[in-house]
Design a protein around this motif. Structure first.
Motif, PDB file in Angstrom:
ATOM      1  N   TYR A 205       0.844  -1.202   0.000  1.00 47.74           N
ATOM      2  CA  TYR A 205       0.000   0.000   0.000  1.00 47.74           C
ATOM      3  C   TYR A 205       0.876   1.247   0.000  1.00 47.74           C
ATOM      4  N   VAL A 206       0.554   2.198  -0.879  1.00 51.32           N
ATOM      5  CA  VAL A 206       1.380   3.400  -0.995  1.00 51.32           C
ATOM      6  C   VAL A 206       0.716   4.627  -0.401  1.00 51.32           C
ATOM      7  N   ASN A 207      -0.565   4.531  -0.060  1.00 52.70           N
ATOM      8  CA  ASN A 207      -1.224   5.634   0.638  1.00 52.70           C
ATOM      9  C   ASN A 207      -2.565   5.153   1.185  1.00 52.70           C
ATOM     10  N   ILE A 208      -3.114   5.958   2.103  1.00 51.45           N
ATOM     11  CA  ILE A 208      -4.371   5.578   2.748  1.00 51.45           C
ATOM     12  C   ILE A 208      -5.088   6.848   3.217  1.00 51.45           C
ATOM     13  N   CYS A 209      -6.408   6.844   3.142  1.00 54.59           N
ATOM     14  CA  CYS A 209      -7.203   7.922   3.737  1.00 54.59           C
ATOM     15  C   CYS A 209      -8.538   7.326   4.166  1.00 54.59           C
ATOM     16  N   SER A 210      -9.379   8.127   4.795  1.00 53.05           N
ATOM     17  CA  SER A 210     -10.611   7.553   5.348  1.00 53.05           C
ATOM     18  C   SER A 210     -11.709   8.590   5.485  1.00 53.05           C
ATOM     19  N   THR A 211     -12.921   8.084   5.585  1.00 52.59           N
ATOM     20  CA  THR A 211     -14.098   8.863   5.971  1.00 52.59           C
ATOM     21  C   THR A 211     -14.664   8.207   7.231  1.00 52.59           C
TER      22      THR A 211
END
Length: 282
Positions: A205-211
């Motif tokens: 995984y090279v990036n992550i974000c969330s709601t």
């Protein structure tokens, strides 16, 4: 450095490069203050975490520092905060690229005492130096907007880790590929005491974000010796906060940075190699 856009219109440069009171050298992560009114930005070079007035930026495109935290350098026990984020008005969390066993830290603002959070689902058995293991097990972090949960996505470890912000492990999701393992130049890594990659080294995984509803993890799965850049990805896996897989997006562009506008149901991203800002309707 830091520039401001409003509804697609360029408003100007907000923060300039330098070591002055309202300047930064190497700005990394941006995160909101606990009350959501101001912006905190971590300066990787000076290890200063600065709060900038959101009102001044919005009204005058002006950077005004209203608070700061300076992290003490200690060569004996290296600690270089990454992705600091407020979880209460007096506590924040961050990762530390120098330590692989503590997945993240909970830090008290008043005393600056820190509590390391471990993942009991990950067992470290390889007798490699910590300087190598810390890179192999490095991860990107995202915090649920309501500040109740944290998710980590491994750069070389193909796993999503989900915790409560009090440090309780909730889930560890391995995958999505079968047989994904660490491939690197062992001999050279031991010689130089830091990870040395080779053509078979793969990124997970090279990036992550969330709601508040979902976790969005950008997956590479590419090898360094492949035709395309293994630091980029065009596949996004979506999980709920219990770790249940929800959806997979296969995009027509390679991305590096991205974020989700929950209200608009849009994914905004930086496309490579052109550096365009693009969006997808979810």
């Amino acid at each position: 450095m830091i520039h401001l856009f409003e509804q697609g219109t360029y408003k100007g440069q907000v923060i300039k490069k330098g070591q002055g009171p309202n300047e930064m050298v190497s700005p990394f992560e941006l995160s909101p203050s606990f009350d959501g009114k101001n912006i905190w930005i971590y300066d990787n070079s000076t290890q200063r975490w600065l709060e900038f007035s959101g009102e001044a930026i919005a009204a005058n495109t002006k950077a005004v520092v209203t608070d700061k935290i300076e992290f003490t350098r200690n060569n004996n026990t290296p600690f270089a905060p990454a992705t600091p984020f407020w979880i209460t008005s007096s506590q924040f969390i961050c990762t530390n690229p120098w330590n692989h066993e503590d997945r993240f830290y909970i830090i008290d603002r008043t005393t600056m005492e820190r509590k390391g959070v471990k993942n009991p689902n990950i067992t470290f058995t390889d007798q490699l130096p910590a300087s190598i293991l810390s890179i192999l097990f490095d991860a990107k972090m995202t915090v649920k907007p309501d500040r109740s949960k944290v998710a980590l996505a491994g750069n070389y470890l193909d796993a999503i880790e989900i915790f409560n912000t009090n440090g309780e492990i909730l889930n560890t999701i391995k995958g999505p590929e079968e047989g994904f393992n660490f491939a690197f130049d062992h001999a050279k890594s031991l010689e130089i005491n830091i990870l040395s990659t080779n053509a078979d080294t793969k990124k997970a995984y090279v990036n992550i974000c969330s709601t508040n509803q979902y976790i969005y993890a950008l997956y590479s799965g590419k090898s360094k010796g492949g035709e395309s850049n293994y630091n980029l990805g065009n596949c996004i896996y979506v999980f709920d906060w219990d770790g249940k897989p929800i959806k997979k997006y296969l995009l027509d562009q390679d991305l590096i940075h991205f974020d989700i506008n929950e209200k608009e149901q849009r994914l905004y991203a930086v496309s490579k190699p052109e550096n365009y800002i693009i969006y997808y309707n979810l």
